[in-house]
Write an enzyme that holds these catalytic residues in place. Structure first.
Site, mmCIF file in Angstrom:
data_model
loop_
_atom_site.group_PDB
_atom_site.id
_atom_site.type_symbol
_atom_site.label_atom_id
_atom_site.label_comp_id
_atom_site.label_asym_id
_atom_site.label_seq_id
_atom_site.Cartn_x
_atom_site.Cartn_y
_atom_site.Cartn_z
ATOM 1 N N ASP A 73 -4.776 16.114 55.302
ATOM 2 C CA ASP A 73 -3.471 16.320 55.926
ATOM 3 C C ASP A 73 -3.230 17.780 56.305
ATOM 4 O OD1 ASP A 73 -2.862 13.644 55.812
ATOM 5 O OD2 ASP A 73 -1.708 13.788 53.958
ATOM 6 N N ASN A 147 5.856 18.699 58.963
ATOM 7 C CA ASN A 147 6.159 18.074 57.677
ATOM 8 C C ASN A 147 7.494 18.520 57.102
ATOM 9 O OD1 ASN A 147 4.119 16.256 57.266
ATOM 10 N ND2 ASN A 147 3.112 17.394 55.630
ATOM 11 N N ALA A 189 5.269 13.734 51.759
ATOM 12 C CA ALA A 189 4.596 14.930 51.255
ATOM 13 C C ALA A 189 5.412 15.523 50.105
ATOM 14 C CB ALA A 189 4.374 15.923 52.400
ATOM 15 N N LEU A 192 8.464 13.595 48.790
ATOM 16 C CA LEU A 192 8.229 12.447 47.919
ATOM 17 C C LEU A 192 8.032 12.877 46.471
ATOM 18 C CD1 LEU A 192 7.794 9.358 47.827
ATOM 19 C CD2 LEU A 192 5.360 9.801 48.200
#
Length: 287
Positions: A73, A147, A189, A192
């Site tokens: 990622d 993100n 990411a 969470l």
């Protein structure tokens, strides 16, 4: 067709699979440009597979039809920054760990080429956050995050207070170790890990999540991404850390940072077997 390839340096275990894929691209008449970082690694491992592949730099303003990211990622986020505002569709090939942003695993490469040639895939448009720093000489080189944007304490500080406003109105004073503003893409990411919700990737929202809040009433909050957020960090120390997708800048306490939706999107190629529900079941073990 031209494909631009970006990747991490940790490709030695997968050099054979990547070499076979590059040979297949060449045989199909597809032009390949490749970031010099991964090109240098592969040239030492599989030089014959790089026939016709052109190495390019970070600032190369390439013409391409799509991009591919080989790595995890973090590599995908760097690929998105490399593509920038050109909005090329990006396919992530996971050679890292979780690979939540990836549309294919390395062992699925033989199936990828025919899908790319025939357009047998979906493209999701993912929003980004644009950050602007006010009141100090600390312009951000790439002020966008796919993100999340985080506001965190420096090592000397025990807590920060993030004074937050939404569309010019006071929202909350978050007393915590820090504050995360996550896109739907970033909801799986850092967000969470601090208890924030998982959000469907194309939903037009942001998630505001405190990190180790000092009040049980400070819960994650979902807001529309057409709003503008302003955050001013207060702390006992002189500085705090502003981080955009892992790239950080130390800023003076009291600096005002505004967040808004970026004027462009990142387009992600999703193989149809890797749709959002399937990704949740696979990556988060929801089976």
């Amino acid at each position: 067709m031209t494909i631009a390839i970006y990747g991490s340096r940790q490709q030695e275990p997968y050099a054979g699979e990547i070499a076979d894929f590059l040979v297949a691209l060449h045989a199909a008449g597809i032009e390949v440009v490749m970031h010099r970082k991964i090109h240098g690694v592969l040239s030492a491992l599989v030089p014959d597979a790089l026939r016709g592949v052109r190495p390019v730099a970070d600032d190369f303003r390439f013409e391409a039809d799509m991009a591919m990211s080989f790595g995890g990622d973090g590599t995908f986020l760097r690929t998105a920054m490399w593509v920038g505002d050109r909005q090329l569709p990006i396919l992530g090939v996971n050679t890292g760990h979780l690979g939540y942003l990836s549309g294919a695993s390395i062992d699925e490469l033989p199936d990828v080429l025919p899908e790319l040639l025939h357009g047998d895939f979906d493209i999701e448009s993912r929003s980004l956050i644009e950050a602007e720093v006010h009141g100090c000489d600390a312009a951000l080189d790439w002020p966008y995050a796919l993100n999340e944007v985080t506001f965190t304490k420096d090592e000397a500080s025990s807590i920060v207070t993030a004074q937050t406003r939404i569309n010019g109105r006071d929202l909350a004073s978050y007393r915590a170790d820090g504050l995360i503003v996550a896109t739907p893409t970033g909801s799986t990411a850092y967000n969470l890990s601090v208890g924030g919700p998982v959000v469907q990737p194309t939903a037009p929202v942001w998630v505001i999540s405190p990190i180790a809040a000092h009040s049980l009433g400070m819960r994650p909050l979902v807001v529309s991404d057409d709003t503008e957020l302003e955050v001013v960090v207060e702390a006992r120390s002189r500085s705090f850390r502003l981080t955009l997708d892992g790239r950080y800048r130390m800023l003076p306490v009291g600096t005002r940072v505004s967040l808004r939706r970026a004027p462009f999107v990142t387009r992600i190629i999703m193989r149809r077997a890797h749709a959002f529900p399937a990704a949740l079941r696979e990556k988060l073990n929801w089976n």
